[in-house]
Motif scaffolding. Structure first.
Motif, PDB file in Angstrom:
ATOM      1  N   HIS A  69       0.805  -1.225   0.000  1.00  0.00           N
ATOM      2  CA  HIS A  69       0.000   0.000   0.000  1.00  0.00           C
ATOM      3  C   HIS A  69       0.842   1.282   0.000  1.00  0.00           C
ATOM      4  O   HIS A  69       0.592   2.177  -0.799  1.00  0.00           O
ATOM      5  CB  HIS A  69      -0.955   0.001   1.193  1.00  0.00           C
ATOM      6  N   GLY A  70       1.817   1.381   0.865  1.00  0.00           N
ATOM      7  CA  GLY A  70       2.642   2.587   0.933  1.00  0.00           C
ATOM      8  C   GLY A  70       3.381   2.864  -0.363  1.00  0.00           C
ATOM      9  O   GLY A  70       3.517   4.010  -0.789  1.00  0.00           O
ATOM     10  N   ARG A  71       3.847   1.820  -1.011  1.00  0.00           N
ATOM     11  CA  ARG A  71       4.545   1.974  -2.290  1.00  0.00           C
ATOM     12  C   ARG A  71       3.576   2.364  -3.402  1.00  0.00           C
ATOM     13  O   ARG A  71       3.926   3.128  -4.300  1.00  0.00           O
ATOM     14  CB  ARG A  71       5.278   0.683  -2.632  1.00  0.00           C
ATOM     15  N   ARG A  74       3.120   6.062  -3.237  1.00  0.00           N
ATOM     16  CA  ARG A  74       4.306   6.761  -3.730  1.00  0.00           C
ATOM     17  C   ARG A  74       4.351   6.731  -5.261  1.00  0.00           C
ATOM     18  O   ARG A  74       4.622   7.742  -5.904  1.00  0.00           O
ATOM     19  CB  ARG A  74       5.571   6.148  -3.130  1.00  0.00           C
ATOM     20  N   ILE A  75       4.079   5.592  -5.853  1.00  0.00           N
ATOM     21  CA  ILE A  75       4.146   5.490  -7.314  1.00  0.00           C
ATOM     22  C   ILE A  75       3.002   6.259  -7.970  1.00  0.00           C
ATOM     23  O   ILE A  75       3.162   6.822  -9.062  1.00  0.00           O
ATOM     24  CB  ILE A  75       4.218   4.027  -7.779  1.00  0.00           C
ATOM     25  N   SER A  79       3.373   9.191 -10.679  1.00  0.00           N
ATOM     26  CA  SER A  79       2.647   9.226 -11.951  1.00  0.00           C
ATOM     27  C   SER A  79       1.937  10.566 -12.134  1.00  0.00           C
ATOM     28  O   SER A  79       1.904  11.103 -13.246  1.00  0.00           O
ATOM     29  CB  SER A  79       1.674   8.052 -12.073  1.00  0.00           C
ATOM     30  N   ILE A  80       1.409  11.125 -11.064  1.00  0.00           N
ATOM     31  CA  ILE A  80       0.753  12.433 -11.150  1.00  0.00           C
ATOM     32  C   ILE A  80       1.773  13.505 -11.526  1.00  0.00           C
ATOM     33  O   ILE A  80       1.486  14.384 -12.349  1.00  0.00           O
ATOM     34  CB  ILE A  80       0.010  12.755  -9.842  1.00  0.00           C
ATOM     35  N   LYS A  81       2.973  13.424 -10.972  1.00  0.00           N
ATOM     36  CA  LYS A  81       4.021  14.378 -11.356  1.00  0.00           C
ATOM     37  C   LYS A  81       4.364  14.240 -12.838  1.00  0.00           C
ATOM     38  O   LYS A  81       4.570  15.240 -13.534  1.00  0.00           O
ATOM     39  CB  LYS A  81       5.267  14.184 -10.499  1.00  0.00           C
ATOM     40  N   ALA A  82       4.410  13.006 -13.338  1.00  0.00           N
ATOM     41  CA  ALA A  82       4.681  12.790 -14.768  1.00  0.00           C
ATOM     42  C   ALA A  82       3.556  13.378 -15.612  1.00  0.00           C
ATOM     43  O   ALA A  82       3.806  13.987 -16.664  1.00  0.00           O
ATOM     44  CB  ALA A  82       4.852  11.302 -15.053  1.00  0.00           C
ATOM     45  N   ILE A  83       2.316  13.233 -15.176  1.00  0.00           N
ATOM     46  CA  ILE A  83       1.180  13.811 -15.892  1.00  0.00           C
ATOM     47  C   ILE A  83       1.262  15.331 -15.875  1.00  0.00           C
ATOM     48  O   ILE A  83       1.049  15.994 -16.896  1.00  0.00           O
ATOM     49  CB  ILE A  83      -0.154  13.307 -15.301  1.00  0.00           C
TER      50      ILE A  83
END
Length: 91
Positions: A69-71, A74-75, A79-83
């Motif tokens: 869950h914690g990972r 984070r991922i 992904s939101i930063k990449a978007i």
């Protein structure tokens, strides 16, 4: 680069994480598309200046086993930063 953003075959956009753990998810901005969520988890941001700035990820397809869950959180943030980088680069 471990992120790929392209068109989803059913319409809209898709983000794919090409490094472990590999997955893809549909994404959109603005109003949450609850009618398009088929199954599984979905995430959204409420950061930004208004409802139009919200980013929604849904319909995840995991090619590798999903991480703990914690990972996952984070991922998803990565992904939101990449978007966000994708959106900024197109304006």
């Amino acid at each position: 680069m471990s992120w790929l953003i392209d068109d989803h075959p059913e319409g809209g956009l898709r983000i794919t994480h090409q490094a472990f753990p590999r997955f893809s998810a549909r994404w959109t901005t603005g109003t949450f598309p609850l009618d398009q969520v088929r199954e599984g988890a979905f995430f959204w941001t409420d950061e930004g200046g208004g409802a139009d700035d919200a980013i929604h990820l849904y319909d995840f397809i995991w090619c590798d086993p999903p991480p703990a869950h914690g990972r996952v959180e984070r991922i998803v943030r990565e992904s939101i930063k990449a978007i966000e980088r994708h959106i900024v680069s197109r304006t």
